[in-house]
Design an enzyme around this catalytic site. Structure first.
Site, PDB file in Angstrom:
ATOM      1  N   ASN A   1     -35.149 -12.555  -9.842  1.00 46.82           N
ATOM      2  CA  ASN A   1     -34.650 -11.670 -10.877  1.00 46.82           C
ATOM      3  C   ASN A   1     -35.125 -12.136 -12.257  1.00 46.82           C
ATOM      4  O   ASN A   1     -35.870 -13.111 -12.376  1.00 46.82           O
ATOM      5  CB  ASN A   1     -33.118 -11.604 -10.805  1.00 46.82           C
ATOM      6  CG  ASN A   1     -32.565 -10.273 -11.248  1.00 46.82           C
ATOM      7  OD1 ASN A   1     -33.060  -9.662 -12.197  1.00 46.82           O
ATOM      8  ND2 ASN A   1     -31.524  -9.817 -10.572  1.00 46.82           N
TER       9      ASN A   1
ATOM     10  N   HIS B   1     -39.261 -37.139 -15.713  1.00 47.18           N
ATOM     11  CA  HIS B   1     -39.855 -38.153 -16.588  1.00 47.18           C
ATOM     12  C   HIS B   1     -39.238 -39.510 -16.289  1.00 47.18           C
ATOM     13  O   HIS B   1     -38.100 -39.601 -15.822  1.00 47.18           O
ATOM     14  CB  HIS B   1     -39.618 -37.791 -18.056  1.00 47.18           C
ATOM     15  CG  HIS B   1     -40.176 -36.461 -18.424  1.00 47.18           C
ATOM     16  ND1 HIS B   1     -41.482 -36.278 -18.792  1.00 47.18           N
ATOM     17  CD2 HIS B   1     -39.610 -35.224 -18.452  1.00 47.18           C
ATOM     18  CE1 HIS B   1     -41.700 -35.009 -19.056  1.00 47.18           C
ATOM     19  NE2 HIS B   1     -40.580 -34.339 -18.839  1.00 47.18           N
TER      20      HIS B   1
ATOM     21  N   GLY C   1     -27.004 -16.761 -10.572  1.00 48.71           N
ATOM     22  CA  GLY C   1     -27.477 -16.747 -11.946  1.00 48.71           C
ATOM     23  C   GLY C   1     -27.216 -18.044 -12.704  1.00 48.71           C
ATOM     24  O   GLY C   1     -26.167 -18.667 -12.554  1.00 48.71           O
TER      25      GLY C   1
ATOM     26  N   SER D   1     -23.225 -19.262  -9.170  1.00 49.68           N
ATOM     27  CA  SER D   1     -23.739 -19.126 -10.535  1.00 49.68           C
ATOM     28  C   SER D   1     -23.385 -20.353 -11.363  1.00 49.68           C
ATOM     29  O   SER D   1     -22.279 -20.876 -11.287  1.00 49.68           O
ATOM     30  CB  SER D   1     -23.134 -17.891 -11.203  1.00 49.68           C
ATOM     31  OG  SER D   1     -23.567 -16.729 -10.551  1.00 49.68           O
TER      32      SER D   1
ATOM     33  N   THR E   1     -28.054 -31.365  -7.812  1.00 46.75           N
ATOM     34  CA  THR E   1     -28.696 -32.655  -8.030  1.00 46.75           C
ATOM     35  C   THR E   1     -28.991 -33.408  -6.742  1.00 46.75           C
ATOM     36  O   THR E   1     -29.622 -34.465  -6.781  1.00 46.75           O
ATOM     37  CB  THR E   1     -27.803 -33.551  -8.913  1.00 46.75           C
ATOM     38  OG1 THR E   1     -26.546 -33.744  -8.255  1.00 46.75           O
ATOM     39  CG2 THR E   1     -27.578 -32.921 -10.284  1.00 46.75           C
ATOM     40  N   LYS E   2     -28.514 -32.875  -5.599  1.00 46.80           N
ATOM     41  CA  LYS E   2     -28.775 -33.523  -4.309  1.00 46.80           C
ATOM     42  C   LYS E   2     -28.967 -32.458  -3.250  1.00 46.80           C
ATOM     43  O   LYS E   2     -28.687 -31.273  -3.478  1.00 46.80           O
ATOM     44  CB  LYS E   2     -27.632 -34.472  -3.936  1.00 46.80           C
ATOM     45  CG  LYS E   2     -26.322 -33.773  -3.657  1.00 46.80           C
ATOM     46  CD  LYS E   2     -25.226 -34.754  -3.265  1.00 46.80           C
ATOM     47  CE  LYS E   2     -23.970 -33.999  -2.851  1.00 46.80           C
ATOM     48  NZ  LYS E   2     -22.911 -34.895  -2.405  1.00 46.80           N
TER      49      LYS E   2
ATOM     50  N   ARG F   1     -21.296 -29.270  -5.377  1.00 46.62           N
ATOM     51  CA  ARG F   1     -20.640 -29.828  -4.190  1.00 46.62           C
ATOM     52  C   ARG F   1     -20.340 -28.666  -3.249  1.00 46.62           C
ATOM     53  O   ARG F   1     -20.370 -27.499  -3.661  1.00 46.62           O
ATOM     54  CB  ARG F   1     -19.363 -30.569  -4.567  1.00 46.62           C
ATOM     55  CG  ARG F   1     -18.311 -29.664  -5.143  1.00 46.62           C
ATOM     56  CD  ARG F   1     -17.134 -30.407  -5.762  1.00 46.62           C
ATOM     57  NE  ARG F   1     -16.071 -29.536  -6.164  1.00 46.62           N
ATOM     58  CZ  ARG F   1     -16.110 -28.648  -7.160  1.00 46.62           C
ATOM     59  NH1 ARG F   1     -17.207 -28.503  -7.872  1.00 46.62           N
ATOM     60  NH2 ARG F   1     -15.062 -27.899  -7.445  1.00 46.62           N
TER      61      ARG F   1
ATOM     62  N   LYS G   1     -17.451 -24.212   0.321  1.00 44.08           N
ATOM     63  CA  LYS G   1     -16.959 -23.690   1.609  1.00 44.08           C
ATOM     64  C   LYS G   1     -18.104 -23.650   2.602  1.00 44.08           C
ATOM     65  O   LYS G   1     -19.275 -23.654   2.219  1.00 44.08           O
ATOM     66  CB  LYS G   1     -16.315 -22.322   1.460  1.00 44.08           C
ATOM     67  CG  LYS G   1     -17.271 -21.189   1.140  1.00 44.08           C
ATOM     68  CD  LYS G   1     -16.572 -19.862   0.900  1.00 44.08           C
ATOM     69  CE  LYS G   1     -16.185 -19.195   2.160  1.00 44.08           C
ATOM     70  NZ  LYS G   1     -15.641 -17.847   2.021  1.00 44.08           N
TER      71      LYS G   1
END
Length: 187
Positions: free
Chosen positions: A83, A113, A140, A158, A163-164, A178, A181
């Site tokens: 989108n 970096h 989004g 959204s 990060t993992k 995290r 569900k």
């Protein structure tokens, strides 16, 4: 080893290398062409996207505006949709399975970096690949960070900052993301 080979191998590389500058210019020109081609010319938009991306499946659609670093390191399966305002920093490979949807303003960033300020100020950078499984929906303003792998059937809420890595059949959200569900699939 060339700077491009170092880049794709996840090693520190010099982004001011002539080959990389030329490849980024090619991507900028193709994204400029894509972003200024009328939505009424869908076949032309698909043709431009196929020239930009490394590999594509069938039924791909990219809303304008779209931006990426190289394009050639992006690989999408069948039925891919991005989108408005999607940014993919494809310094390393970014792979999408089939039936993937990106909502507005999604950011997918393989580039990173060094943490050490002296090393970072040298101008060298590196990247880590991102892999998104089949049937994924990224909401989004979500951000997918370097090195993340998402399994099949993952929904990213959204605004999430991923990060993992996460496995199959989950809804993830938050900062850092995290599991919110589990998803029961209908067989």
């Amino acid at each position: 080893m060339s700077e491009r080979e170092k880049m794709l191998a996840g090693e520190l590389y010099d982004p001011s290398d002539d080959e990389l500058l030329k490849l980024r210019l090619k991507a900028r020109l193709l994204t400029e062409e894509l972003n200024t081609t009328s939505v009424e010319l869908q076949c032309k938009r698909v043709e431009i996207t196929k020239r930009l991306f490394g590999t594509t499946g069938d039924n791909i659609y990219i809303e304008s505006s779209f931006n990426c670093d190289y394009g050639s390191n992006i690989h999408v399966g069948d039925n891919f949709y991005a989108n408005f305002g999607c940014v993919i920093l494809d310094v390393a490979e970014v792979k999408f399975g089939k039936n993937c949807l990106l909502a507005p303003q999604v950011g997918i960033y393989t580039a990173t970096h060094p943490l050490d300020p002296v090393e970072r100020n040298s101008g060298l950078e590196f990247a880590q690949p991102i892999t998104i499984g089949d049937n994924c929906w990224i909401g989004g303003h979500a951000v997918i960070n370097p090195g993340v792998t998402l399994g099949d059937n993952v929904v990213v809420a959204s605004g999430a900052v991923v990060t993992k890595s996460f496995g199959d059949n989950v809804v993830i959200g938050g900062n850092p993301a995290r599991v919110l569900k589990e998803i029961s699939t209908k067989a």
